[in-house]
Design a protein around this motif. Structure first.
Motif, short mmCIF file in Angstrom:
data_model
loop_
_atom_site.label_atom_id
_atom_site.label_comp_id
_atom_site.label_asym_id
_atom_site.label_seq_id
_atom_site.Cartn_x
_atom_site.Cartn_y
_atom_site.Cartn_z
N THR A 157 64.87 -140.73 -2.43
CA THR A 157 65.09 -140.40 -3.69
C THR A 157 66.52 -141.25 -4.44
O THR A 157 65.62 -141.72 -5.55
CB THR A 157 65.91 -139.33 -3.35
N ASN A 190 63.47 -144.43 -6.07
CA ASN A 190 63.22 -143.44 -7.36
C ASN A 190 64.30 -143.63 -8.55
O ASN A 190 63.70 -143.50 -9.59
CB ASN A 190 62.69 -141.86 -7.09
N ASN A 198 53.06 -134.76 -3.20
CA ASN A 198 53.77 -134.08 -1.95
C ASN A 198 52.93 -132.88 -2.47
O ASN A 198 52.39 -132.01 -2.10
CB ASN A 198 55.21 -134.36 -1.83
N ASP A 216 55.92 -143.62 -7.54
CA ASP A 216 56.34 -142.87 -6.77
C ASP A 216 55.67 -142.39 -5.06
O ASP A 216 54.89 -142.15 -5.39
CB ASP A 216 57.54 -141.46 -6.50
N ALA A 220 56.81 -142.69 -1.54
CA ALA A 220 57.22 -142.77 -0.41
C ALA A 220 56.11 -141.91 0.22
O ALA A 220 56.36 -142.43 1.67
CB ALA A 220 57.25 -141.40 -0.80
N ARG A 221 55.32 -141.64 0.25
CA ARG A 221 53.45 -141.93 1.43
C ARG A 221 52.69 -143.04 0.75
O ARG A 221 51.19 -142.59 0.58
CB ARG A 221 52.92 -140.58 1.86
C1 LIG Z 1 60.09 -137.58 0.69
C2 LIG Z 1 60.04 -138.01 -0.87
C3 LIG Z 1 60.30 -138.71 -1.86
C4 LIG Z 1 62.21 -138.55 -1.42
O1 LIG Z 1 62.53 -139.35 -0.35
P1 LIG Z 1 63.86 -138.85 0.95
O2 LIG Z 1 63.95 -139.76 1.58
O3 LIG Z 1 63.53 -137.58 1.03
O4 LIG Z 1 65.03 -139.04 -0.50
C5 LIG Z 1 60.38 -138.84 -3.63
N1 LIG Z 1 58.99 -138.70 -3.13
C6 LIG Z 1 58.08 -137.85 -2.76
C7 LIG Z 1 56.86 -137.78 -3.01
C8 LIG Z 1 58.39 -137.28 -1.53
O5 LIG Z 1 57.72 -136.77 -1.00
#
Ligand SMILES: *Cc1c(COP(=O)(O)O)cnc(C)c1O
Length: 356
Positions: free
Chosen positions: A61, A64, A141, A170, A172-173
């Motif tokens: 978070t 981003n 997600n 973003d 994250a994954r």
């Molecule tokens: C988990 C997640 C985030 C944020 O990560 P945190 O470390 O929980 O703040 C941002 N984008 C996506 C797509 C996520 O799944």
């Protein structure tokens, strides 16, 4: 027996190698730029993501939102997919911190159509906000951990750049998206101006994410991280685990994907449940409850009592997420528990509140 925790890939605990690296980490004050382990992580991450520079941030978070703050001005509009994490799950930060408004565009499995993005870009006009940024999310997600088609990603980035608009990923994954396609994170991040990746999800680090981009962008992002209270001191203790995550934990994500597939195929055989196997592309399985006796919150509570932890993501929808601390045998046991629980039917005793 220990519960099988399928709530998220954030529940992973650090590996013994991470613990050792944390114990032995050489550290300094990172706000002075003097933490050698943080510096090493940032250089390694920049290299892996194919960007000039990188910044170690507290969370996804924060990464981003630092990116959004750095790319935009107050009153700008940010285009993103309608269920994007930056919009759906970040506490309204785009408005609260960056002072921007969001233009959500519905997508297909997380991917907004390039034509729809093009149509949403604001022409120059005294009445209009300026389109300050476009965000994409890979894997997506809320769409089920789905992988964005890279040709469409490239099309969106090309349109944005024709208009002089930056694009943030973003990711994250992102490593899940890369492993699922047999491509590198670097290739997937190439069309973007900035990219955020999480170290503390499937890669198993205890804390932290990375924001990467051009050197001047990261310099300004470092100021914005400080603004948000994210200037950390001897953060090398955490960065050390991040280095282990990036160097040893990426390839094994394929196991999580195989386990998610195993779960999804099992769920598809259970009467009273429905799963769209085409959305099961990485380490997540979203499934719907068609058995009228159940709803998601009751089933989650009953599964918890039987030793399987998971989250409801809708009134009749449940999410299961695989990760390094869930084995194939755990998946088989979770499926057996799911089938037995569902068949037995809900009892009124001891169950949590109905999903609101
Ligand atoms: C988990 C997640 C985030 C944020 O990560 P945190 O470390 O929980 O703040 C941002 N984008 C996506 C797509 C996520 O799944």
């Amino acid at each position: 027996m220990r519960p099988i925790d399928l709530r998220s890939d954030t529940v992973t605990v650090p590996t013994p190698e991470m613990r050792r690296a944390m114990y032995e980490a050489e550290v300094g004050d990172d706000v002075y730029g003097e933490d050698p382990t943080v510096n090493r992580l940032e250089e390694l991450a920049a290299e892996i993501l194919g960007k000039e520079a990188a910044l170690f941030v507290v969370s996804g978070t924060q990464g981003n939102q630092v990116a959004i703050l750095t790319h935009t001005r107050r009153g700008d509009e940010v285009i993103c997919e309608a269920e994007a994490h930056v919009y759906f799950y970040e506490v309204g930060a785009i408005a609260a911190l960056a002072g921007c408004q969001v233009r959500p565009i519905p997508g297909h499995r997380g991917m907004p159509a390039p034509e729809a993005v093009a149509a949403a870009i604001r022409p120059k006009n005294v009445h209009f906000p300026r389109t300050g940024l476009i965000c994409l999310e890979n894997t997506h997600n809320r769409a089920g951990g789905t992988v964005l088609p890279q040709d469409q990603v490239e099309a969106v980035c090309a349109i944005a750049h024709q208009h002089g608009i930056p694009v943030h990923l973003d990711g994250a994954r992102l490593f899940n998206a890369a492993v699922a396609q047999g491509r590198t994170a670097r290739e997937l991040a190439a069309p973007f101006d900035s990219v955020m990746v999480c170290l503390s999800k499937g890669l198993g680090a205890p804390v932290g994410s990375i924001l990467a981009g051009r050197r001047d962008f990261i310099e300004e992002a470092r100021r914005m991280r400080k603004l948000l209270g994210g200037g950390m001191r001897q953060a090398g203790v955490l960065a050390a685990a991040g280095i282990v995550a990036l160097t040893t934990m990426v390839d094994r994500l394929a196991e999580d994907h195989a386990n998610a597939r195993r779960l999804a195929e099992g769920i598809a055989q259970i009467p009273g449940l429905a799963v769209d196997l085409e959305t099961v592309q990485t380490n997540m399985v979203f499934f719907d409850i068609t058995d009228p006796r159940w709803d998601a919150s009751r089933l989650v509570a009953a599964l918890e009592a039987a030793g399987v932890r998971c989250n409801a993501v809708g009134p009749r929808r449940i999410r299961w997420v695989t990760h390094k601390d869930v084995t194939a045998a755990d998946c088989d046991r979770a499926l057996a528990i799911l089938q037995e629980t569902l068949k037995a039917g809900p009892t009124s005793a001891g169950l949590g509140p109905v999903y609101g």
